[in-house]
Write an enzyme that holds these catalytic residues in place. Structure first.
Site, PDB file in Angstrom:
ATOM      1  CD  GLN A 174      -9.639  -2.328  -7.125  1.00  0.00           C
ATOM      2  OE1 GLN A 174     -10.678  -2.781  -7.587  1.00  0.00           O
ATOM      3  NE2 GLN A 174      -9.495  -1.050  -6.844  1.00  0.00           N
TER       4      GLN A 174
ATOM      5  NE  ARG B 153      -2.847  -4.346  -6.900  1.00  0.00           N
ATOM      6  CZ  ARG B 153      -3.618  -3.777  -5.998  1.00  0.00           C
ATOM      7  NH1 ARG B 153      -3.246  -2.651  -5.406  1.00  0.00           N
ATOM      8  NH2 ARG B 153      -4.773  -4.318  -5.660  1.00  0.00           N
TER       9      ARG B 153
ATOM     10  CG  HIS C 238      -2.599   3.183  -7.787  1.00  0.00           C
ATOM     11  ND1 HIS C 238      -2.711   4.196  -6.864  1.00  0.00           N
ATOM     12  CD2 HIS C 238      -3.766   2.491  -7.729  1.00  0.00           C
ATOM     13  CE1 HIS C 238      -3.882   4.107  -6.264  1.00  0.00           C
ATOM     14  NE2 HIS C 238      -4.543   3.078  -6.781  1.00  0.00           N
TER      15      HIS C 238
ATOM     16  NE  ARG D 260      -3.837   0.380   0.576  1.00  0.00           N
ATOM     17  CZ  ARG D 260      -4.889   0.270  -0.236  1.00  0.00           C
ATOM     18  NH1 ARG D 260      -5.064   1.148  -1.222  1.00  0.00           N
ATOM     19  NH2 ARG D 260      -5.757  -0.714  -0.081  1.00  0.00           N
TER      20      ARG D 260
ATOM     21  CD  GLU E 142      -4.083   6.093  -9.437  1.00  0.00           C
ATOM     22  OE1 GLU E 142      -4.258   5.118 -10.202  1.00  0.00           O
ATOM     23  OE2 GLU E 142      -4.760   6.289  -8.409  1.00  0.00           O
TER      24      GLU E 142
END
Length: 317
Positions: A87, A92, A170, A69, A274
């Protein structure tokens, strides 16, 4: 070249949190960046004063298969939940490898602080996304402290099939106080509001400011966007290429409390802006390659004294 320059550790391979492999990039002036091989994720970007410019949650979980995160997660082959995958896709939360044979990229010969990473599909990935690809990422730290990410995605299918994907860097910017932040360069543009079933609206404000939850996809955006941190008198400049959209996200208080790996009050100290390709997915035929690039830098901002320096930034002055 002096002996000190020859010995300077531009690239260091070491262990990070929970023993995960990471690479530290350093420039002699004192700028640095850290990249985890897990997710090919940049988790730190510091200026010459050692100040952290990216946000990573104090509750971030550095433990696969959980995504980290903060920093700069890579959203591929799916942004958000608009598709059949998890998601933001799977790039990632996969282990990448150092790319020892990267394609030639235009880069200053004096730039030694960079690393090339590569991701290829596993058998398990093929079950959820039945395509062959090569995703090559170069993370580079410029002499002036600029952080550059260049992605190259190639369709290596042998069955003649094209594939389609969406993508985003992101990026979590560290800010001093979200209520004192504004974003320049997206005013008057159309956006899709993810809080209202992706309904399309037109931005009305002179600049974007924050007083509640925001989750918007701005369309046909300029190549340069400025994020002004008034409290710190710092402006982030985001330059992008091959990425027509820009996502702006802050969960605010209620959503932050519902995210297990996010501190309750941490929404005040972060903002995601982003560089993305979301509205119109990218389709590659076998052998075709897509390239998307993002460059981040900072400039002093004297907004508090009435001089809006970022306007010069946006106009390239």
């Amino acid at each position: 070249m002096s002996g000190r320059e020859k010995e300077w550790p531009f690239v260091e391979h070491c262990k990070g949190v929970n023993g995960l492999d990471k690479v530290i990039l350093r420039e002699p002036r004192g700028c640095s960046a850290e990249v985890y091989l897990y997710g090919a994720q940049v988790t730190s970007w510091k200026n010459e004063h050692g100040e952290e410019l990216l946000f990573v949650s104090s509750k971030a979980v550095f433990k696969p298969p959980k995504a980290i995160r903060g920093g700069i997660p890579l959203c591929f082959p799916q942004f958000g939940s608009q598709g059949s995958l998890e998601q933001h896709g799977f790039a990632r939360n996969r282990f990448w490898t150092i790319d020892l044979d990267p394609p030639q990229l235009a880069i200053s010969s004096s730039n030694k602080a960079f690393v090339d990473l590569i991701l290829k599909p596993s058998e398990e990935d093929g079950k959820i996304w039945p395509h062959r690809y090569e995703f090559r990422l170069r993370v580079s730290l410029g002499a002036g402290g600029e952080l550059m990410l260049t992605s190259r995605i190639r369709n290596t299918n042998t069955d003649g099939k094209p594939f389609t994907f969406t993508f985003a860097y992101h990026t979590y910017f560290a800010v001093t106080d979200i209520s004192e932040v504004r974003v320049e360069g997206l005013e008057t543009l159309d956006y899709l509001d993810n809080l209202k079933d992706r309904e399309r609206f037109t931005e009305q404000g002179d600049a974007i400011t924050f007083e509640s939850e925001v989750n918007k996809v701005y369309l046909s955006t300029p190549t340069k966007i400025a994020i002004l941190d008034h409290e710190r008198k710092r402006t982030y400049e985001l330059r992008k290429d091959g990425l027509p959209d820009a996502v702006v996200w802050n969960p605010w208080d209620k959503k932050a409390k519902a995210i297990p790996d996010f501190g309750y009050d941490e929404y005040k100290r972060m903002l995601c802006v982003e560089a993305a390709c979301v509205e119109k997915p990218i389709t590659l035929r076998p052998g075709e390659e897509w390239k998307g690039r993002q460059e981040l830098s900072t400039v002093p901002s004297s907004y508090c004294s009435g001089q809006l320096d970022p306007l010069k930034v946006l106009k390239g002055g």
